[in-house]
Design a protein around this motif. Structure first.
Motif, short mmCIF file in Angstrom:
data_model
loop_
_atom_site.label_atom_id
_atom_site.label_comp_id
_atom_site.label_asym_id
_atom_site.label_seq_id
_atom_site.Cartn_x
_atom_site.Cartn_y
_atom_site.Cartn_z
N ALA A 1 0.84 -1.21 0.00
CA ALA A 1 0.00 0.00 0.00
C ALA A 1 0.87 1.26 0.00
O ALA A 1 0.54 2.25 -0.66
CB ALA A 1 -0.94 0.00 1.20
N GLU A 2 2.00 1.20 0.69
CA GLU A 2 2.91 2.35 0.70
C GLU A 2 3.53 2.56 -0.67
O GLU A 2 3.70 3.70 -1.12
CB GLU A 2 3.99 2.17 1.76
CG GLU A 2 4.99 3.31 1.82
CD GLU A 2 4.38 4.68 2.13
OE1 GLU A 2 5.06 5.70 1.83
OE2 GLU A 2 3.26 4.77 2.65
N VAL A 3 3.88 1.49 -1.36
CA VAL A 3 4.40 1.61 -2.74
C VAL A 3 3.36 2.32 -3.61
O VAL A 3 3.68 3.26 -4.34
CB VAL A 3 4.78 0.23 -3.32
CG1 VAL A 3 5.01 0.31 -4.83
CG2 VAL A 3 6.02 -0.31 -2.63
N ASP A 4 2.10 1.88 -3.50
CA ASP A 4 1.03 2.52 -4.28
C ASP A 4 0.91 4.00 -3.94
O ASP A 4 0.74 4.85 -4.82
CB ASP A 4 -0.30 1.82 -4.05
CG ASP A 4 -0.33 0.42 -4.61
OD1 ASP A 4 0.52 0.08 -5.46
OD2 ASP A 4 -1.22 -0.36 -4.19
N ILE B 1 3.74 6.00 -5.47
CA ILE B 1 3.57 6.14 -6.92
C ILE B 1 2.57 7.25 -7.24
O ILE B 1 2.76 8.01 -8.19
CB ILE B 1 3.11 4.80 -7.54
CG1 ILE B 1 4.27 3.79 -7.50
CG2 ILE B 1 2.61 4.98 -8.97
CD1 ILE B 1 3.87 2.38 -7.87
N ARG B 2 1.51 7.36 -6.43
CA ARG B 2 0.48 8.37 -6.68
C ARG B 2 0.89 9.76 -6.22
O ARG B 2 0.29 10.75 -6.63
CB ARG B 2 -0.82 7.99 -5.96
CG ARG B 2 -1.56 6.86 -6.62
CD ARG B 2 -2.93 6.68 -6.01
NE ARG B 2 -2.89 6.26 -4.62
CZ ARG B 2 -2.92 4.99 -4.21
NH1 ARG B 2 -3.02 4.02 -5.08
NH2 ARG B 2 -2.88 4.70 -2.93
N ARG B 3 1.86 9.86 -5.36
CA ARG B 3 2.25 11.14 -4.76
C ARG B 3 2.71 12.13 -5.81
O ARG B 3 3.38 11.78 -6.77
CB ARG B 3 3.38 10.89 -3.76
CG ARG B 3 3.42 11.89 -2.65
CD ARG B 3 4.36 11.46 -1.53
NE ARG B 3 3.74 10.41 -0.72
CZ ARG B 3 4.43 9.45 -0.12
NH1 ARG B 3 5.73 9.37 -0.22
NH2 ARG B 3 3.80 8.52 0.57
N PRO C 1 11.30 9.48 -7.27
CA PRO C 1 11.86 8.15 -7.57
C PRO C 1 12.62 7.53 -6.41
O PRO C 1 12.56 6.32 -6.20
CB PRO C 1 12.78 8.40 -8.76
CG PRO C 1 12.42 9.73 -9.30
CD PRO C 1 11.77 10.49 -8.19
N ALA C 2 13.33 8.35 -5.63
CA ALA C 2 14.10 7.82 -4.50
C ALA C 2 13.15 7.25 -3.44
O ALA C 2 13.41 6.19 -2.86
CB ALA C 2 14.98 8.90 -3.90
N MET D 1 9.88 0.32 -2.34
CA MET D 1 9.95 -0.98 -3.00
C MET D 1 10.95 -1.90 -2.29
O MET D 1 10.74 -3.11 -2.22
CB MET D 1 10.29 -0.82 -4.48
CG MET D 1 9.11 -0.27 -5.26
SD MET D 1 9.38 0.12 -7.00
CE MET D 1 10.40 -1.17 -7.60
N ALA D 2 12.03 -1.33 -1.76
CA ALA D 2 13.00 -2.15 -1.02
C ALA D 2 12.37 -2.72 0.25
O ALA D 2 12.55 -3.90 0.57
CB ALA D 2 14.24 -1.32 -0.67
#
Length: 145
Positions: free
Chosen positions: A84-87, A90-92, A97-98, A104-105
């Motif tokens: 959910a944090e990755v999503d 991405i939307r932010r 990218p960092a 993702m890590a």
């Protein structure tokens, strides 16, 4: 050799354009929607395994998953939270990218922890399944199977 007149050429091009638009419009209008998701990734995976099992094996498989849930529940929740944090990253806006690499890590680490925990549960669950059921699961895992 006969050359088509300008009017004939334009008529042919308009007809071809009309046909192409009708075909493309039809594809957009009548194309099937996306397949039903049927739950989250974990739930879909368990559903695919159950669907591959013979009916008598399904309750035994489910019983082991239920009994073993404490073994993998925290890791599953942590993996879902990281996903959910990755999503969210991405939307932010503005996109960072960092931040995505970091999210993702963390998600990858939590995915690995979940896979290890659930792998133990899956091994136990498959010990309750018939040899035929295990063979069907193995066959369903093959690409195109």
């Amino acid at each position: 050799m006969l050359r088509p007149s300008g009017r004939t050429l334009i008529t042919a091009l308009c007809g071809a354009s009309l046909m192409l638009n009708l075909v493309l419009g039809g594809l957009l209008w009548w194309r099937p929607g996306p397949p039903p998701r049927g739950g989250r990734g974990f739930d879909r995976m368990v559903g695919r395994i159950e669907a591959a099992l013979p009916e008598p094996d399904r309750p035994r498989f489910r019983a082991v998953l239920a009994a073993e849930r404490p073994r993998y529940a925290d890791a599953l929740a942590a993996m879902r939270a990281a996903s959910a944090e990755v999503d969210a990253v991405i939307r932010r806006d503005p996109y960072d990218p960092a931040a995505l690499r970091g999210a993702m890590a963390i998600w990858a680490e939590r995915m690995t922890a979940f896979n290890l925990a659930f792998g133990e549960t899956l091994a136990e669950a498959l010990s309750a399944v018939s040899p035929e059921g295990r063979a069907q699961i193995a066959a369903a895992r093959r690409p195109g199977g």
